[in-house]
Scaffold this motif. Structure first.
Motif, PDB file in Angstrom:
ATOM      1  N   GLU A  29     117.192  74.052  63.754  1.00 46.81           N
ATOM      2  CA  GLU A  29     118.360  74.901  64.000  1.00 46.81           C
ATOM      3  C   GLU A  29     118.805  75.621  62.730  1.00 46.81           C
ATOM      4  O   GLU A  29     119.213  76.785  62.783  1.00 46.81           O
ATOM      5  N   GLN A  30     118.748  74.932  61.588  1.00 45.61           N
ATOM      6  CA  GLN A  30     119.117  75.577  60.326  1.00 45.61           C
ATOM      7  C   GLN A  30     118.205  76.760  60.038  1.00 45.61           C
ATOM      8  O   GLN A  30     118.663  77.834  59.636  1.00 45.61           O
ATOM      9  N   GLN A  32     116.516  78.511  62.204  1.00 48.21           N
ATOM     10  CA  GLN A  32     116.802  79.571  63.168  1.00 48.21           C
ATOM     11  C   GLN A  32     118.087  80.316  62.819  1.00 48.21           C
ATOM     12  O   GLN A  32     118.180  81.528  62.996  1.00 48.21           O
ATOM     13  N   LEU A  33     119.069  79.590  62.302  1.00 47.74           N
ATOM     14  CA  LEU A  33     120.334  80.223  61.911  1.00 47.74           C
ATOM     15  C   LEU A  33     120.129  81.160  60.725  1.00 47.74           C
ATOM     16  O   LEU A  33     120.660  82.275  60.694  1.00 47.74           O
ATOM     17  N   SER A 299     113.877  74.983  73.044  1.00 47.90           N
ATOM     18  CA  SER A 299     113.567  75.793  71.862  1.00 47.90           C
ATOM     19  C   SER A 299     114.224  77.156  71.967  1.00 47.90           C
ATOM     20  O   SER A 299     114.859  77.641  71.016  1.00 47.90           O
ATOM     21  N   LEU A 302     118.039  76.880  71.593  1.00 44.62           N
ATOM     22  CA  LEU A 302     118.469  76.726  70.201  1.00 44.62           C
ATOM     23  C   LEU A 302     118.450  78.074  69.481  1.00 44.62           C
ATOM     24  O   LEU A 302     119.367  78.397  68.716  1.00 44.62           O
ATOM     25  N   ALA A 306     121.722  80.086  67.933  1.00 49.55           N
ATOM     26  CA  ALA A 306     121.808  80.544  66.547  1.00 49.55           C
ATOM     27  C   ALA A 306     122.184  82.024  66.498  1.00 49.55           C
ATOM     28  O   ALA A 306     123.050  82.438  65.718  1.00 49.55           O
TER      29      ALA A 306
END
Length: 334
Positions: A29-30, A32-33, A299, A302, A306
């Motif tokens: 997630e990090q 992707q963000l 996936s 998420l 983001a």
């Protein structure tokens, strides 16, 4: 100078697969963000909705996320002009980052620093830096303070392959080694310093190899592989605590130009496509699916989350006030 003895425990390190499933997903997630944030900023510049300049780390997300997964409370980082990913991986709020880039009073530097100078000193993010190699001396200063105070913290210093050709690279590595400072030097070798390839600019061919002349542990790892960065980061950062410096060279690639004004004429589309085929986010997704930690539906959810978080951050920041003229001389040291 005698070579520092390695702790036997430094030869082993935790692996990504050993983490709880939710922690593995949080690292994805990090990344992707970070990707969503930089892609949004790139679009805003293209539309003329943002001013100044910006440098994007699209493609390099695993470097910051894999390394900073091991930071402890009290550790600090210093970044580069390509610092959005460092800031997000460290835990800074995308909303306040968006406000800073948009020149709003609610930004981390009151809207007066912009992309290359985002900082939250109280939190331990000692700043992105517009000077090539400028982060390195600051990291040594922070590490010296930790040692003087007998604090078990590490200064994590991000820099690019271009900074290796600056005098400050040799000065700070030597100083950190002589004084046994707890600095983890993290070179994000994205293959180009603006338009000059690292291959042409680096004598000896290895940046990690230069650490040996300072008796400093070092590793070169695949920076497109979150697992590889995570494992090496744990091993080297743990070795830094209370002992002395180490260096990790992450072999990575920036998909976009050096900055928003880069026409990308010094490299081929085929080269970019080849690196994109090794995308760190897609590799992590495939790995987590194979482990049964993730499926394709989650996936996508998420990634959508983001992107939505970034959109909301910029929408909120757009409504914020600009700094007052009377604040121009506030927050300066001299």
């Amino acid at each position: 100078m005698a070579t520092r003895k390695k702790d036997a425990s430094a030869n082993t390190a935790p692996t990504l697969s050993a983490l709880p499933a939710e922690r593995q997903l949080a690292l994805l997630e990090q990344m992707q963000l970070i990707r969503a944030f930089d892609e949004k900023v790139d679009k805003l510049y293209a539309k003329g909705a943002m001013h100044g300049t910006a440098h994007f780390c699209v493609g390099q997300e695993a470097c910051a996320v894999g390394t900073l997964a091991h930071r402890h409370d009290g550790d600090v980082i210093t970044g580069t002009h390509r610092g959005h990913g460092h800031a997000i991986a460290f835990g800074l709020d995308p909303y306040r980052m968006a406000a800073e880039l948009l020149g709003k009073a609610t930004g981390y530097c009151g809207g007066k620093g912009g992309s290359m100078h985002i900082a939250d000193v109280e939190a331990g993010m000692l700043g992105a830096n517009g000077i090539v190699g400028g982060s390195m001396g600051i990291a040594c200063g922070a590490a010296f303070a930790f040692k003087q105070r007998a604090q078990d913290h590490v200064a994590i210093c991000f820099f690019g392959d271009g900074a290796v050709q600056e005098g400050i690279f040799n000065e700070t590595l030597n100083l950190a080694a002589v004084w046994h400072l707890p600095v983890l030097f993290v070179c994000e070798n994205n293959q180009y310093a603006m338009s000059l390839s690292a291959e042409k600019a680096t004598a000896g061919g290895s940046i990690a190899g230069r650490a040996a002349s300072y008796g400093m542990p070092a590793e070169a790892v695949d920076g497109m592989d979150l697992e590889a960065v995570y494992t090496a980061g744990a091993r080297l950062m743990n070795g830094c605590r209370g002992t002395g410096p180490a260096l990790i060279e992450t072999m990575t690639y920036r998909y976009l130009g050096h900055s928003k004004s880069d026409a990308n004429r010094y490299r081929t589309r085929e080269e970019i496509a080849e690196w994109r085929a090794n995308d760190p986010i897609e590799r992590t997704i495939r790995t987590l699916i194979e482990r049964g930690v993730l499926d394709e539906n989650r996936s996508q959810a998420l990634a959508d989350a983001a992107a939505d978080r970034v959109e909301q951050a910029f929408a909120r920041a757009e409504r914020d006030p600009e700094p007052e003229l009377s604040s121009a001389l506030e927050d300066v040291y001299a």
